[in-house]
Design a protein around this motif. Structure first.
Motif, short mmCIF file in Angstrom:
data_model
loop_
_atom_site.label_atom_id
_atom_site.label_comp_id
_atom_site.label_asym_id
_atom_site.label_seq_id
_atom_site.Cartn_x
_atom_site.Cartn_y
_atom_site.Cartn_z
N SER A 63 -77.35 -40.61 -2.83
CA SER A 63 -77.39 -39.34 -2.11
C SER A 63 -77.09 -39.54 -0.63
CB SER A 63 -78.77 -38.69 -2.27
OG SER A 63 -79.02 -38.42 -3.63
N VAL A 64 -77.65 -40.56 -0.03
CA VAL A 64 -77.40 -40.83 1.39
C VAL A 64 -75.93 -41.18 1.60
CG1 VAL A 64 -77.90 -42.46 3.26
CG2 VAL A 64 -79.77 -41.48 1.93
N ALA A 65 -75.35 -41.94 0.69
CA ALA A 65 -73.94 -42.31 0.82
C ALA A 65 -73.05 -41.07 0.72
CB ALA A 65 -73.57 -43.32 -0.26
N ILE A 66 -73.36 -40.18 -0.21
CA ILE A 66 -72.57 -38.94 -0.33
C ILE A 66 -72.72 -38.08 0.91
CG2 ILE A 66 -72.40 -36.77 -1.63
CD1 ILE A 66 -73.04 -38.40 -4.15
N ALA A 67 -73.95 -37.97 1.41
CA ALA A 67 -74.18 -37.18 2.62
C ALA A 67 -73.42 -37.78 3.80
CB ALA A 67 -75.67 -37.11 2.93
N ARG A 72 -69.16 -37.30 7.70
CA ARG A 72 -68.01 -37.93 8.35
C ARG A 72 -66.76 -37.04 8.22
NH1 ARG A 72 -65.67 -43.78 6.48
NH2 ARG A 72 -63.77 -43.70 7.71
N SER A 73 -66.60 -36.47 7.04
CA SER A 73 -65.46 -35.58 6.83
C SER A 73 -65.56 -34.35 7.73
CB SER A 73 -65.41 -35.16 5.37
OG SER A 73 -64.40 -34.21 5.15
#
Length: 80
Positions: A63-67, A72-73
């Protein structure tokens, strides 16, 4: 006339008499260990809890990686 004692065997008998070795020592078995059902249940419950914690950490990391990728995007789009 001299006749040999053992005519078929040219070697004289051995002066050494063979004594059999002691029999192999008896191996003693390890006494059986009784495991109570409470101990088995504790190990199973502990394993389930640790597996659940590991799963929770893995889901949180994903979840943290997706966030981070989404933020960033968004930040990159804002700079343009």
């Amino acid at each position: 006339m001299f006749l040999p004692k053992y005519p078929d065997n040219p070697t004289p008998p051995s002066a050494h008499t063979h004594t059999p070795a002691d029999p192999a020592p008896v191996r003693r078995a390890i006494p059986p260990v009784s495991v109570s059902s409470g101990a088995v249940a504790a190990v199973v419950v502990g394993g389930v809890v640790l597996t659940a914690l590991l799963t929770a950490v893995a889901v949180s990391a994903i979840s943290v990686a997706i966030a981070a990728v989404v933020l960033r995007s968004l930040m990159r789009d804002q700079r343009r």
